[in-house]
Motif scaffolding. Structure first.
Motif, short mmCIF file in Angstrom:
data_model
loop_
_atom_site.label_atom_id
_atom_site.label_comp_id
_atom_site.label_asym_id
_atom_site.label_seq_id
_atom_site.Cartn_x
_atom_site.Cartn_y
_atom_site.Cartn_z
N ARG A 207 6.53 -6.73 -3.56
CA ARG A 207 6.46 -5.50 -2.76
C ARG A 207 6.82 -4.28 -3.59
O ARG A 207 7.76 -4.31 -4.38
N VAL A 208 6.03 -3.22 -3.38
CA VAL A 208 6.28 -1.94 -4.08
C VAL A 208 6.31 -0.85 -3.02
O VAL A 208 5.41 -0.77 -2.18
N LYS A 209 7.32 -0.03 -3.06
CA LYS A 209 7.40 1.09 -2.10
C LYS A 209 6.45 2.19 -2.59
O LYS A 209 6.78 2.95 -3.48
N ASP A 210 5.24 2.18 -2.02
CA ASP A 210 4.25 3.16 -2.50
C ASP A 210 3.73 4.03 -1.36
O ASP A 210 2.76 4.76 -1.52
N ASP A 211 4.38 3.95 -0.18
CA ASP A 211 3.86 4.70 0.97
C ASP A 211 4.77 5.87 1.37
O ASP A 211 4.80 6.28 2.51
N ASP A 212 5.52 6.37 0.39
CA ASP A 212 6.32 7.57 0.64
C ASP A 212 5.53 8.76 0.09
O ASP A 212 5.41 8.93 -1.11
N PHE A 213 5.02 9.58 1.00
CA PHE A 213 4.15 10.67 0.56
C PHE A 213 4.87 12.02 0.57
O PHE A 213 4.25 13.07 0.71
#
Length: 388
Positions: free
Chosen positions: A305-311
């Motif tokens: 898992r990678v936290k990549d949905d913080d925009f």
């Protein structure tokens, strides 16, 4: 913490485990045993939980089952270079009534999810997904459910709940917490035209077996947006499983079903994963090994898992705006993972709980299609649902 509903992993499995290599997965688990009781859950990320309940199977004729062979197959596998800590909490045995089992399952899942522990559920009949869904009543306001199945399982919700009608109950029973229901791998001849039409009318998503066979990557955005993933083993083609597990000559193959499990694991939102409709038989090695590998791939996914949905940080993504039929579509691409999202315009005048659903996972192909003046199907359905 109240885990009174749980019975320990059998001594038969634990004795088998003692003979395994020290590097095997079984030697690295925190296991609920007769001798040591329920393990300490501090620092645990994933918990395996069996549910010995199949009385609401439409074909139930009183047969019992257990999960020893599945556990032996799973324990014997070697873990990847994982950082996650995994526990096996044993089984929830069938209660006095099926409702008692549902209650025990609901309470246990709610405790685990609130502790940020992902339960992997190994079940009898798939109606247990209803109890899994109800566990979220006290956790989050809206739930996305993905069903990997050759049937929709909408059924007749006016009748008592069964493993072929539990989705109808989820849609119609209060409190209404279902935002989206998606089916992966349905086979048209197993579903009535009424059910197929209903899926369309409710703007739910469905992906035919042929679509999934052709391009497995189309299901990744659907799983990226899921909270609960429920997998019916009857979606696997008969050649890949043991005698009593055989259901249809057509279906997903082992590689595809493991890829789906890995996508579910990689999703930052998936917080429970269930595998149902296990039917043990005398030649069980194939089915139990397939289930073990499905679990292995799900755990592998969770570890990736990678936290990549913080925009909020503009340097972490690229933004693209495309005009399609006078509709402005806004796409986001993560610089970290290359995954894509599309914005759903939030309709301020509509009183709904969907403020957090403004970004919808999508594929690069959706962006390419938009540049050719085609509105992505996922966006259209989400937009319509948002407008209801």
């Amino acid at each position: 913490m109240n885990f009174n509903f749980l019975s320990p992993v059998s001594d038969n499995v634990l004795a088998h485990n003692e003979l395994l290599s020290m590097q095997a997965l079984g030697r690295k688990l925190r296991v609920h045993s007769n001798q040591r009781g329920i393990p300490d859950l501090d620092g645990v990320n994933i918990a395996i939980l069996g549910i010995i309940e199949n009385r609401n199977d439409v074909d139930y004729i009183g047969e019992a089952f257990e999960l020893d062979e599945v556990r032996k197959s799973l324990y014997a596998l070697f873990p990847g270079s994982w950082s996650a800590t995994i526990a096996d909490l044993g089984d929830i045995n069938a209660g006095e009534s099926v409702e008692d089992t549902y209650f025990a399952l609901k309470e246990t899942i709610a405790i685990l999810v609130k502790k940020n522990i992902i339960p992997i559920l190994l079940g009898g009949s798939q109606d247990l997904t209803y109890a899994n869904y109800r566990a979220y009543d006290s956790v989050i306001p809206m739930v996305n459910l993905v069903n990997v199945d050759c049937k929709f399982d909408l059924g007749d919700s006016a009748k008592p709940i069964k493993n072929n009608s539990y989705v109808g109950k989820i849609i119609l029973d209060e409190p209404y917490n279902l935002f989206n229901y998606s089916n992966i791998g349905y086979q048209t001849y197993f579903n009535s035209q009424e059910e197929i039409d209903l899926m369309e009318r409710l703007y739910f998503e469905s992906y035919r077996l042929g679509q999934v066979n052709q391009d497995i990557t189309i299901v990744e955005p659907v799983l990226r947006d899921a909270n609960i993933v429920s997998l019916d083993l009857r979606c696997v083609k008969g050649a890949e499983v043991s005698l009593r597990q055989k259901f249809s000559p057509n279906g997903l193959d082992g590689k595809e079903v493991c890829a789906i499990a890995r996508y579910a694991g990689i999703s930052n939102k998936v917080s429970s994963f269930g595998i149902y409709e296990y039917k043990p038989s005398s030649d069980d090695a194939l089915s139990s090994m397939l289930i073990a590998q499905i679990i292995w791939y799900f755990i592998e996914g969770v570890n990736c898992r990678v936290k990549d949905d913080d925009f909020t940080d503009e340097s972490s993504y690229q933004k693209f705006t495309v005009l399609v039929d006078e509709q402005e579509l806004v796409f986001y691409k993560s610089n970290k993972t290359g995954r894509w999202w599309i914005e759903i315009p939030f309709l301020a005048e509509v009183n709904n709980k969907l403020k957090r659903h403004t970004l919808l996972p999508c594929t690069h192909q959706d962006y390419v299609d938009a540049t050719k003046n085609t509105v992505p199907d996922r966006w259209y359905k989400a937009f319509q649902k948002n407008s209801v």
